[in-house]
Write a protein that holds these residues in place. Structure first.
Motif, PDB file in Angstrom:
ATOM      1  N   GLU A 284       0.834  -1.190   0.000  1.00 42.37           N
ATOM      2  CA  GLU A 284       0.000   0.000   0.000  1.00 42.37           C
ATOM      3  C   GLU A 284       0.873   1.245   0.000  1.00 42.37           C
ATOM      4  OE1 GLU A 284      -2.722   1.039   3.355  1.00 42.37           O
ATOM      5  OE2 GLU A 284      -4.201   0.026   2.083  1.00 42.37           O
ATOM      6  N   GLU A 285       0.598   2.184  -0.868  1.00 39.10           N
ATOM      7  CA  GLU A 285       1.337   3.445  -0.906  1.00 39.10           C
ATOM      8  C   GLU A 285       0.360   4.598  -1.096  1.00 39.10           C
ATOM      9  OE1 GLU A 285       3.980   3.752  -4.209  1.00 39.10           O
ATOM     10  OE2 GLU A 285       2.600   2.796  -5.606  1.00 39.10           O
ATOM     11  N   LYS A 286       0.815   5.787  -0.727  1.00 34.31           N
ATOM     12  CA  LYS A 286      -0.035   6.964  -0.878  1.00 34.31           C
ATOM     13  C   LYS A 286       0.372   7.740  -2.117  1.00 34.31           C
ATOM     14  CE  LYS A 286      -1.864   8.075   3.697  1.00 34.31           C
ATOM     15  NZ  LYS A 286      -1.949   9.095   4.764  1.00 34.31           N
ATOM     16  N   ILE A 287      -0.567   7.974  -3.004  1.00 34.63           N
ATOM     17  CA  ILE A 287      -0.331   8.763  -4.216  1.00 34.63           C
ATOM     18  C   ILE A 287      -1.343   9.901  -4.218  1.00 34.63           C
ATOM     19  CG2 ILE A 287      -0.296   8.751  -6.736  1.00 34.63           C
ATOM     20  CD1 ILE A 287       0.436   5.794  -6.626  1.00 34.63           C
ATOM     21  N   ASN A 288      -0.833  11.146  -4.190  1.00 32.74           N
ATOM     22  CA  ASN A 288      -1.688  12.341  -4.119  1.00 32.74           C
ATOM     23  C   ASN A 288      -2.643  12.284  -2.917  1.00 32.74           C
ATOM     24  OD1 ASN A 288      -0.537  13.362  -6.501  1.00 32.74           O
ATOM     25  ND2 ASN A 288      -2.003  12.218  -7.769  1.00 32.74           N
ATOM     26  N   GLY A 289      -2.109  11.766  -1.801  1.00 36.01           N
ATOM     27  CA  GLY A 289      -2.895  11.721  -0.572  1.00 36.01           C
ATOM     28  C   GLY A 289      -3.864  10.575  -0.481  1.00 36.01           C
ATOM     29  N   LYS A 290      -3.943   9.761  -1.530  1.00 36.51           N
ATOM     30  CA  LYS A 290      -4.871   8.631  -1.513  1.00 36.51           C
ATOM     31  C   LYS A 290      -4.103   7.307  -1.449  1.00 36.51           C
ATOM     32  CE  LYS A 290      -8.582  10.918  -4.084  1.00 36.51           C
ATOM     33  NZ  LYS A 290      -9.465  10.863  -5.275  1.00 36.51           N
ATOM     34  N   LYS A 291      -4.645   6.342  -0.682  1.00 39.09           N
ATOM     35  CA  LYS A 291      -4.023   5.025  -0.576  1.00 39.09           C
ATOM     36  C   LYS A 291      -4.275   4.215  -1.839  1.00 39.09           C
ATOM     37  CE  LYS A 291      -4.308   4.683   4.472  1.00 39.09           C
ATOM     38  NZ  LYS A 291      -4.865   3.919   5.629  1.00 39.09           N
ATOM     39  N   LYS A 292      -3.210   3.586  -2.297  1.00 42.76           N
ATOM     40  CA  LYS A 292      -3.330   2.769  -3.506  1.00 42.76           C
ATOM     41  C   LYS A 292      -2.493   1.505  -3.349  1.00 42.76           C
ATOM     42  CE  LYS A 292      -2.321   2.726  -8.458  1.00 42.76           C
ATOM     43  NZ  LYS A 292      -1.616   3.406  -9.553  1.00 42.76           N
ATOM     44  N   GLU A 293      -3.023   0.382  -3.813  1.00 41.28           N
ATOM     45  CA  GLU A 293      -2.302  -0.884  -3.757  1.00 41.28           C
ATOM     46  C   GLU A 293      -1.491  -1.050  -5.029  1.00 41.28           C
ATOM     47  OE1 GLU A 293      -4.430  -4.568  -3.228  1.00 41.28           O
ATOM     48  OE2 GLU A 293      -4.257  -4.431  -1.072  1.00 41.28           O
ATOM     49  N   SER A 294      -0.193  -1.303  -4.875  1.00 37.99           N
ATOM     50  CA  SER A 294       0.691  -1.495  -6.027  1.00 37.99           C
ATOM     51  C   SER A 294       1.358  -2.864  -5.939  1.00 37.99           C
ATOM     52  CB  SER A 294       1.765  -0.407  -6.061  1.00 37.99           C
ATOM     53  OG  SER A 294       1.169   0.887  -6.101  1.00 37.99           O
ATOM     54  N   ILE A 295       1.813  -3.359  -7.090  1.00 36.38           N
ATOM     55  CA  ILE A 295       2.494  -4.644  -7.145  1.00 36.38           C
ATOM     56  C   ILE A 295       3.982  -4.449  -6.885  1.00 36.38           C
ATOM     57  CG2 ILE A 295       3.124  -6.574  -8.654  1.00 36.38           C
ATOM     58  CD1 ILE A 295       0.426  -6.283 -10.030  1.00 36.38           C
ATOM     59  N   LEU A 296       4.543  -5.323  -6.067  1.00 38.52           N
ATOM     60  CA  LEU A 296       5.958  -5.269  -5.707  1.00 38.52           C
ATOM     61  C   LEU A 296       6.732  -6.222  -6.611  1.00 38.52           C
ATOM     62  CD1 LEU A 296       7.920  -4.109  -3.508  1.00 38.52           C
ATOM     63  CD2 LEU A 296       7.482  -6.196  -2.221  1.00 38.52           C
ATOM     64  N   ASN A 297       7.814  -5.748  -7.183  1.00 35.82           N
ATOM     65  CA  ASN A 297       8.621  -6.582  -8.090  1.00 35.82           C
ATOM     66  C   ASN A 297      10.068  -6.631  -7.608  1.00 35.82           C
ATOM     67  OD1 ASN A 297       9.746  -8.027 -10.131  1.00 35.82           O
ATOM     68  ND2 ASN A 297       9.550  -6.420 -11.691  1.00 35.82           N
ATOM     69  N   LEU A 298      10.460  -7.770  -7.033  1.00 35.90           N
ATOM     70  CA  LEU A 298      11.806  -7.919  -6.494  1.00 35.90           C
ATOM     71  C   LEU A 298      12.848  -8.161  -7.588  1.00 35.90           C
ATOM     72  CD1 LEU A 298      11.049 -10.205  -3.397  1.00 35.90           C
ATOM     73  CD2 LEU A 298      11.092  -7.719  -3.506  1.00 35.90           C
ATOM     74  N   SER A 299      12.377  -8.421  -8.819  1.00 30.88           N
ATOM     75  CA  SER A 299      13.319  -8.672  -9.925  1.00 30.88           C
ATOM     76  C   SER A 299      13.667  -7.406 -10.690  1.00 30.88           C
ATOM     77  CB  SER A 299      12.722  -9.702 -10.892  1.00 30.88           C
ATOM     78  OG  SER A 299      12.578 -10.952 -10.258  1.00 30.88           O
ATOM     79  N   LYS A 300      13.073  -6.285 -10.274  1.00 29.04           N
ATOM     80  CA  LYS A 300      13.354  -5.058 -11.014  1.00 29.04           C
ATOM     81  C   LYS A 300      14.802  -4.626 -10.784  1.00 29.04           C
ATOM     82  CE  LYS A 300      12.036  -1.456  -7.680  1.00 29.04           C
ATOM     83  NZ  LYS A 300      11.094  -0.375  -7.382  1.00 29.04           N
ATOM     84  N   ASN A 301      15.295  -3.774 -11.649  1.00 28.01           N
ATOM     85  CA  ASN A 301      16.684  -3.304 -11.567  1.00 28.01           C
ATOM     86  C   ASN A 301      16.775  -2.126 -10.588  1.00 28.01           C
ATOM     87  OD1 ASN A 301      19.324  -2.580 -11.917  1.00 28.01           O
ATOM     88  ND2 ASN A 301      19.148  -2.101 -14.098  1.00 28.01           N
ATOM     89  N   TYR A 302      17.440  -2.367  -9.438  1.00 24.20           N
ATOM     90  CA  TYR A 302      17.627  -1.313  -8.447  1.00 24.20           C
ATOM     91  C   TYR A 302      18.908  -0.517  -8.720  1.00 24.20           C
ATOM     92  CZ  TYR A 302      13.944  -3.536  -5.650  1.00 24.20           C
ATOM     93  OH  TYR A 302      12.744  -4.052  -5.201  1.00 24.20           O
ATOM     94  N   GLY A 303      19.672  -0.959  -9.737  1.00 22.73           N
ATOM     95  CA  GLY A 303      20.904  -0.272 -10.088  1.00 22.73           C
ATOM     96  C   GLY A 303      20.699   0.550 -11.355  1.00 22.73           C
ATOM     97  N   ASP A 304      21.625   0.404 -12.308  1.00 24.88           N
ATOM     98  CA  ASP A 304      21.483   1.072 -13.596  1.00 24.88           C
ATOM     99  C   ASP A 304      21.807   0.066 -14.695  1.00 24.88           C
ATOM    100  OD1 ASP A 304      24.352   0.952 -13.786  1.00 24.88           O
ATOM    101  OD2 ASP A 304      24.433   2.765 -12.531  1.00 24.88           O
ATOM    102  N   ASN A 305      21.770   0.516 -15.953  1.00 20.88           N
ATOM    103  CA  ASN A 305      21.996  -0.407 -17.074  1.00 20.88           C
ATOM    104  C   ASN A 305      23.392  -1.005 -17.045  1.00 20.88           C
ATOM    105  OD1 ASN A 305      19.417   0.014 -18.030  1.00 20.88           O
ATOM    106  ND2 ASN A 305      20.007   1.755 -19.327  1.00 20.88           N
ATOM    107  N   ASP A 306      24.361  -0.218 -16.621  1.00 20.58           N
ATOM    108  CA  ASP A 306      25.740  -0.724 -16.584  1.00 20.58           C
ATOM    109  C   ASP A 306      25.988  -1.626 -15.388  1.00 20.58           C
ATOM    110  OD1 ASP A 306      26.358   0.703 -18.880  1.00 20.58           O
ATOM    111  OD2 ASP A 306      26.845   2.515 -17.725  1.00 20.58           O
ATOM    112  N   ASN A 307      25.250  -1.388 -14.310  1.00 22.44           N
ATOM    113  CA  ASN A 307      25.448  -2.172 -13.088  1.00 22.44           C
ATOM    114  C   ASN A 307      24.087  -2.598 -12.522  1.00 22.44           C
ATOM    115  OD1 ASN A 307      26.647  -3.370 -10.860  1.00 22.44           O
ATOM    116  ND2 ASN A 307      26.861  -1.444  -9.733  1.00 22.44           N
TER     117      ASN A 307
END
Length: 725
Positions: A284-307
């Motif tokens: 759950e996260e707040k966007i523009n003051g409203k609660k919204k459920e988002s999908i969590l993706n642990l495989s996403k790139n937390y670095g950059d394209n080179d690393n």
């Protein structure tokens, strides 16, 4: 004029080291645990403690062996033989870890070795470091008592170019302690076992530390629980694999004990619709003051394209326990006290990466996932650190987004770490929901009903209402904290309620008043009245309960002789024992008498009450056995056990044992007798409480009893010793 002294330096006496050990090391258990910690610090996988003939001070000895880094002559001379060395303290301060298992030292003061003399008068230490000579140290502590100054107490320190113990490539340390200071009895050995047991982990991990305790007398550790015995208490087990945005694998197992008759086991996997519908990680996260459920993706790139950096797959496994006293007493397993000690030390969720432990997570006192605070908010559902044993496994190559701090104490709290925690809590929430269903099933079947415990039932309903209706969150937390304290204080009053008519009437008025306030609270929450009004009423109820609780917290004790006290009780009931042809075994007369703090009048009544109870049930057993023409000799054993701070008076019979669960034995008006009022053991329990003592119902094996008494009723009255001024 000033006359200057020629002695302007400290000249320590030889007995200083003996005094250090005596003052800083409380007992034999702690002395041994200090040596075991040294094995941990030495990067050993295990420490083995061997007890040989320890019931004989002259012939017995103790060995502690490890396979750690060992010590060379330089470390022996400059560290081990220097009292108060700051060697380990510096390592800890600089966060220098051991090479194999990346451990920080847990023994920092450099004084533990001087507690060895608490165990015995002679010590032989053999140690070998890689590519170094084997070193031997032999100390006779008696020399420190004989010599006046520390510099005059000599002992042997030498090297062996041809090792005799650590041969080949072996490294480690072996300590042999002889000339024992105490004759170890069964109770001392079992207490040591309990202390050692809490250091062992149930999960097979490279880098874990294991302690083994061995004795040449198997009877000393007979019936002591192993991890398998602790595992039997675990009603719940889970094993999950989280990857990307999904819970890929899920296993939940509820396995009720055989004693929980009528409660069915169940097993749920990722194939069940309930899990399949919830397998996607969301937050759950707040966007523009409203609660919204988002999908969590642990495989996403937390670095950059080179690393590129990801979290990768997560394995999450654990056991969950129920520490509720009413439920535990239904288990019929031995070792409840040890279970609690073990969970207090080992409980929590630990993290491993490539089988190497990430320190801090799961350590006692480090609530890194805020489990304890979550449980305060919803105590009926959430798990806390002291009821879960769990590990998380990560793959080092695929979890590069989780970056260890420079001091190696956990991960940097970045976006990846927050997502990692969120995924664990999301999965744990599913497990907690399933567990609550099973937990409620047990409560409905075996715990008190609303009719039996109206206040507790109403409090439970009120907590659920507060959780669902009260906002903001900070107010909800504050109200819940008060409600938890109210329940605790109310239970205290119930337990300490004495049976006199005056106090009983006072309690009746109190319960009525409490029930009225709780009813009003339930109405206010349902009607969604102003939250501040709810909080004020809760505070009022909190104070009301606390005032009633204070009525039962007064007692006056004085010094009494333990043996004379028991003799006096026997004198009072001697006629009944003879009339019922009961053989009294007075083992306590062979023990030294100790001064204890108690009220003589109350204690005489308590001991007589217990003996009287035994007489009744022994007679019942005799009548039953007479039908089958089997000869039965009625016996009552009374014994005395001395500890450093307290004295145990043990009363055991060779009857059929208690017919009620342990948690009901001291409840008022609960009796297994045909026409009994159920006040006897309740009164004894209250008598012990007002004297800061305890009534205990020990498990089989806790005391060295003959089999006929082990299977009978065993009661222990524990009283504090007279404090020496």
């Amino acid at each position: 004029m000033d006359l200057k002294s020629q002695k302007n330096f400290f000249q320590p006496r030889a007995r200083l080291l003996l005094q250090l050990g005596d003052k800083l090391i409380k007992n034999e258990n702690i002395a041994l645990l200090e040596l075991i910690k040294n094995s941990y610090d030495a990067d050993s996988r295990w420490a083995k403690v061997k007890l040989v003939n320890i019931g004989n001070k002259d012939k017995g000895y103790i060995e502690i062996i490890d396979e750690g880094e060992g010590m060379d002559i330089e470390i022996i001379e400059n560290v081990w033989l220097e009292p108060g060395s700051d060697y380990k303290e510096n390592l800890f301060r600089k966060r220098v870890r051991t090479p194999k298992y990346l451990r920080l030292p847990i023994g920092e003061k450099g004084i533990g070795r001087f507690g060895v003399h608490k165990l015995g008068t002679k010590i032989e230490l053999i140690s070998k470091r890689k590519d170094k000579n084997e070193v031997v140290v032999k100390i006779d502590w008696n020399e420190f008592a004989k010599n006046k100054y520390l510099k005059d107490a000599k002992f042997d320190v030498f090297e062996r170019t041809n090792p005799e113990y650590f041969k080949g490539n072996r490294t480690g340390t072996k300590i042999i302690i002889s000339g024992l200071r105490s004759e170890w009895d069964k109770r001392m050995v079992r207490e040591l076992y309990k202390s050692v047991f809490t250091l062992n982990s149930p999960f097979h991990k490279t880098g874990k530390f294991r302690v083994e305790l061995d004795t040449d007398d198997p009877k000393l550790l007979e019936k002591m629980p192993k991890w398998d015995d602790v595992e039997k208490f675990a009603l719940w087990h889970f094993k999950c694999k989280i990857e990307g945005s999904e819970i890929k694998e899920f296993l939940y197992e509820f396995t009720p004990w055989a004693s929980l008759t009528g409660v069915k086991s169940r097993k749920i996997t990722e194939k069940d619709d309930y899990i399949n519908d919830r397998s996607t990680l969301v937050f759950e996260e707040k966007i523009n003051g409203k609660k919204k459920e988002s999908i969590l993706n642990l495989s996403k790139n937390y670095g950059d394209n080179d690393n590129p950096k990801t979290i990768g797959p997560i394995s999450f496994e654990g056991y969950i326990f129920d520490r509720d006293k009413l439920t535990l007493d239904l288990s019929q397993h031995q070792g409840i006290t040890l279970l609690k000690d073990y969970l207090d030390e080992q409980g929590g969720i630990r993290v491993y990466r490539n089988n190497i432990r990430i320190n801090e997570y799961g350590e006692k006192g480090n609530d890194w996932l805020n489990l304890d605070m979550r449980r305060v908010n919803i105590p009926a559902k959430r798990v806390s650190n002291n009821i879960i044993l769990s590990v998380i496994d990560l793959n080092e190559e695929k979890s590069s987004a989780l970056i260890e701090k420079t001091n190696r104490e956990g991960f940097i709290e970045n976006e990846a770490f927050n997502d990692f925690c969120t995924s664990i809590l999301y999965t744990l929430n599913i497990i907690e929901t399933l567990r609550k269903d099973d937990k409620d099933t047990i409560r409905r079947k075996f715990n008190p009903t609303e009719k039996q415990e109206p206040v507790i039932n109403s409090l439970g309903k009120l907590r659920d209402l507060v959780d669902s209706k009260v906002e903001p969150e900070s107010l909800k937390i504050e109200i819940t904290k008060h409600l938890v304290k109210i329940e605790k204080d109310y239970n205290h009053i119930n337990e300490v309620l004495l049976t006199s008519a005056g106090i009983g009437l006072t309690m009746g008025v109190g319960i009525h008043e409490v029930q009225k306030v709780i009813s009003e609270l339930n109405y206010l929450v349902k009607e969604e009245s102003v939250p501040e009004n709810i909080l004020n009423l809760v505070k009022h109820l909190d104070e009301l309960i606390e005032n009633y609780s204070d009525l039962f917290r007064q007692a006056k004790n004085q010094e009494e002789d333990s043996v004379k006290l028991i003799n006096g009780a026997i004198f009072n009931i001697e006629y009944r024992l003879k009339a019922h042809n009961v053989q009294l075994i007075k083992d306590y007369q062979n023990k030294p008498s100790k001064k204890i703090e108690c009220s003589k009048r109350l204690m005489l009544g308590a001991i007589v009450n217990i003996i009287d109870n035994s007489i009744y049930w022994l007679e019942r057993k005799r009548k039953k056995i007479d039908v089958s023409n089997i000869k039965f000799e009625k016996k009552i054993l009374i014994d005395l056990y001395n500890n450093e701070n307290y004295v145990d008076i043990l009363v055991a019979d060779n009857g059929s044992g208690f017919g009620l669960p342990i948690h009901q034995l001291t409840k008022p008006f609960v009796s297994d007798k045909t026409s009994g009022m159920g006040l006897g053991l309740h009164i004894v329990s209250e008598v012990m409480k007002v004297q800061n003592g305890q009534i205990l119902f020990p498990e089989i094996g806790e005391y060295d009893l003959e089999d006929e008494f082990e299977n009978g009723a065993v009661v222990v009255l524990r009283l504090n010793k007279k404090k020496m001024i």
